[in-house]
Design an enzyme around this catalytic site. Structure first.
Site, PDB file in Angstrom:
ATOM      1  N   CYS A  54       0.792  -1.225   0.127  1.00 11.91           N
ATOM      2  CA  CYS A  54       0.143  -0.071  -0.011  1.00 11.91           C
ATOM      3  C   CYS A  54       0.791   1.437  -0.082  1.00 11.91           C
ATOM      4  CB  CYS A  54      -1.012   0.243   0.943  1.00 11.91           C
ATOM      5  SG  CYS A  54      -0.144  -0.386   2.758  1.00 11.91           S
ATOM      6  N   SER A 113       9.967   2.334   5.447  1.00 14.05           N
ATOM      7  CA  SER A 113       8.481   2.307   5.996  1.00 14.05           C
ATOM      8  C   SER A 113       7.988   3.670   6.555  1.00 14.05           C
ATOM      9  CB  SER A 113       8.165   0.983   6.514  1.00 14.05           C
ATOM     10  OG  SER A 113       8.508  -0.272   6.179  1.00 14.05           O
ATOM     11  N   ALA A 194     -16.605   3.210  29.604  1.00 13.15           N
ATOM     12  CA  ALA A 194     -16.508   2.755  28.333  1.00 13.15           C
ATOM     13  C   ALA A 194     -15.912   4.056  27.569  1.00 13.15           C
ATOM     14  CB  ALA A 194     -17.831   2.772  27.551  1.00 13.15           C
ATOM     15  N   GLY A 195     -15.141   3.612  26.353  1.00 13.81           N
ATOM     16  CA  GLY A 195     -14.367   4.623  25.625  1.00 13.81           C
ATOM     17  C   GLY A 195     -13.746   4.028  24.578  1.00 13.81           C
TER      18      GLY A 195
END
Lengths: 428, 273
Positions: A54, A113, A194-195
């Protein structure tokens, strides 16, 4: 004699030189590629390997006339990508001989890279090289070059820190957990709140087969969503049940929107009274959910988002520092390859000497066959043929061994002079 | 004596390589360390073969032989770690075990020519078993000390929250605490067995189970300390961190007392004359 030695060249474009819109035009499918390579062969290109990821498209090739071969390759690229040369030539880099060799070694070792030290590139190069060998487009020189590149990449991975320390926050959290606990499958994790980041850490922990997962959330719906997405076996509890759960969990991840400490030092001390094993606390929330003083308790390891970020920065710095050592290895391996490559230059001289002796032998045999040995049966004459061949091979054995030895040092002035003298002696 | 000097020299080189393997993180260093330890073991076996023990119809155990046995057991243990369940953490474990063994080896040089010895009756083979078991207990206590030191180092590094470069070279905390507990329990087993055999021997030879000699007092003290540490490691009284601290402190105190008493008390102790 030099014009007979095939040369190494490469053309390519990468994330450093070309935008994705240009790069994607050169991502050929295998059918197109087969046709591309057969066209290249017809243009006096002896060996060729195509690499497409890619982030890059590169073509490595070997030809006795490298400049002409490069032009042929560019012409083929123009033809197969359906673009004009003016459009892509400014972003195309061309490298020859030492530069081409060094470049491949850098690419395979991930020094070229986007993320230095990444794991994927060497596998991708290997896949394309395997494809080329299956389609018979490689030969002595590219086979040797690519094997050298894989060896160098392995050496750099094992002998430097370049790929050792992770850069992503979630992965760092998991790596830290592995430095505290021997076997994650025997450990349990509690996610409070949460997250995105907290869920990502939980995902990684699940990937590493974490023993059990408990989810504590103000909203039952949120907890159920996380359980269905990440771990179906997760136990769901309310925020009020946290204190009863803490003594039995090894890793706690907090990510609530609370503006006060959800876990204080006293709460942790109380909860860990009867615990001998360490506890890993990951506080991803901003504002923080765990009192920093909790980290002062022995065998409690508290990391907040800034701690994890600073480790990521530190790891990146380590990788960059290691590039110097990696480049030194690449330079040494490039020289080693070129040393071998130089030794090939003696091969045509050896072939010419053998050819010259063989011509003399054949001419003399034909002459004798016509006159003095015409009475011999074919079988008897075959014995004489074999005898003369053996004599010639044994006579040439020492001089050819000497020439091969000379070839390993062909870049020296002395070796060049000696080979020139031999050419004059044998009138080659 | 030359062989001993060569062995100590190789120990120093092996220590440097084991430390370098942690510092530089290069696999070739650990390979060199393992090869050096193999050579050291061979040299130790040759030294053992050449050391006179059976003289004029009696077994004369010189003070050096005790050091020799400790070094030999530690070398075998270090090599065993390279081929057993501990192999994945060999690099960091050897980086602490080999330098510590080197210290014992260097110390042994000062006792190499010591005239102090004890006599073993050739008909009393139980004495040899007593010595070997007690020394194995001491060696394993030494390993518990080494893993505890590593535990504290890794724990500090994790608290410091610096680069992962350093802690990546060490085993996880749970591996280290497991090794400490494993060594403590085995140490207690061998020590207990050694003491029981010693009591049986005393009773058989002298008809008494104790003389209250400095050596006996030290042996019982060491056993009591190891027993307490073992009890703590089995209970939930304290965390692994404090268990490690307790192990380190206990080992150092015992080591100092043991070494000092060997130097200061020149008669009666260990029946050395």
């Amino acid at each position: 004699m030099k014009e007979y030695i095939p040369q190494i060249g490469m053309v390519g474009m990468s994330h450093k030189t070309a935008p994705v819109e240009t790069r994607e035009c050169f991502a050929f499918d295998t059918q197109v590629l087969e046709s591309f390579l057969s066209n290249a062969k017809a243009n006096n290109i002896l060996e060729m390997v195509y690499i497409a990821t890619c982030n890059r498209m590169e073509l490595y090739f070997v030809s006795p006339h490298i400049e002409e071969a490069t032009q042929s390759v560019i012409h083929l690229l123009e033809q197969f990508a359906g673009l004009t040369r003016e459009y892509f030539e400014p972003v195309l880099y061309k490298k020859y001989h030492k530069e081409a060799v060094r470049h491949l070694l850098c690419v395979a070792s991930s020094l070229d890279s986007m993320v230095i030290g990444e794991n994927e590139i060497v596998g991708q190069v290997k896949d394309w090289y395997r494809w080329a060998t299956q389609h018979d487009t490689t030969g002595t020189i590219l086979n040797k070059l690519f094997h050298q590149a894989f060896r160098t990449a392995k050496r750099i991975r094992t002998e430097t820190e370049i790929a050792r320390n992770p850069l992503s926050i979630a992965f760092i959290a998991v790596e830290l957990a592995k430095k505290i606990f021997e076997d994650l499958s025997k450990q349990s994790v509690l996610l409070i709140g949460a997250g995105e980041m907290a869920e990502l850490i939980l995902k990684y922990l699940t990937k590493f087969k974490i023993g059990s997962v408990t989810l504590a959330n103000r909203s039952l719906h949120n907890a159920q969503r996380i359980a269905s997405e990440i771990n179906q076996d997760a136990t769901i509890i309310t925020l009020a049940e946290i204190m009863e759960t803490i003594p039995n969990v090894d890793i706690i991840i907090t990510s609530t929107g609370a503006h006060h400490y959800v876990l204080t030092k006293d709460m942790m001390q109380e909860a860990l009274k009867k615990r001998t094993q360490p506890v890993f606390l990951i506080d991803i929330a901003v504002p923080r959910n765990i009192d920093p003083a909790a980290g002062d308790i022995h065998d409690v390891f508290l990391y907040n988002i800034d701690d994890l970020k600073s480790i990521a920065d530190e790891n990146l710095k380590t990788r960059l520092n290691e590039t110097k050592l990696a480049y030194e290895m690449i330079d040494a391996d490039t020289e080693e390859f070129l040393h071998w490559y130089e030794s090939l230059q003696i091969v045509p001289l050896i072939a010419k000497i053998q050819e010259s002796f063989e011509t003399i032998r054949n001419n003399e045999l034909k002459k004798y066959r016509r006159r003095k040995l015409k009475h011999l049966e074919d079988d008897d004459f075959a014995i004489i043929e074999e005898l003369t061949r053996q004599i010639m091979t044994k006579t040439l054995h020492i001089p050819i061994s000497y020439l091969k030895e000379l070839g390993t040092n062909y870049h020296s002035k002395e070796a060049k002079e000696k080979s020139k003298l031999l050419q004059e002696i044998f009138k080659l | 004596m030359i062989l001993l000097y060569i062995t100590v020299l190789l120990f120093i080189v092996a220590s440097l390589y084991s430390i370098l393997s942690i510092h530089k993180d290069m696999p070739k260093y650990i390979t060199v360390t393992k090869i050096l330890m193999g050579i050291i073991l061979l040299l130790l076996l040759v030294i053992g073969y050449l050391t006179p023990v059976y003289i004029a119809g009696v077994y004369k155990i010189h003070l050096f032989l005790f050091f020799y046995l400790i070094i030999l057991f530690l070398t075998i243990l270090t090599l065993y770690m390279g081929v057993s369940q501990w192999n994945s953490d060999y690099r960091s474990l050897s980086a602490i075990l080999i330098p510590l063994t080197t210290i014992v080896a260097i110390t042994s040089l000062f006792f190499a020519n010591s005239p102090r010895f004890m006599v073993i009756d050739p008909n009393n083979s139980i004495m040899v078993i007593h010595i070997v078991l007690a020394l194995l207990g001491e060696v394993l206590f030494f390993v518990a000390f080494a893993s505890s030191v590593l535990y504290i180092i890794v724990s500090w590094q994790l608290q410091k929250k610096s680069s992962m470069k350093f802690i990546n070279r060490f085993p996880s905390l749970t591996v280290l605490s497991k090794l400490t507990k494993f060594s403590l329990s085995r140490s207690l087993f061998f020590f207990t067995a050694g003491i029981i055999i010693g009591i049986i021997m005393l009773f058989e030879v002298y008809g008494n189970i104790s003389f209250g000699s400095p050596k006996e007092i030290l042996m019982y003290t060491a056993w009591t300390i190891i027993f307490i540490l073992w009890l703590v490691s089995r209970s939930h009284i304290t965390s692994n961190y404090y268990l490690s601290i307790m192990t380190i402190v206990s080992f150092l105190i015992l080591m100092i007392v043991f070494t000092a008493s060997n130097v200061v008390i020149t008669s009666g102790f260990h029946s050395f004359r």
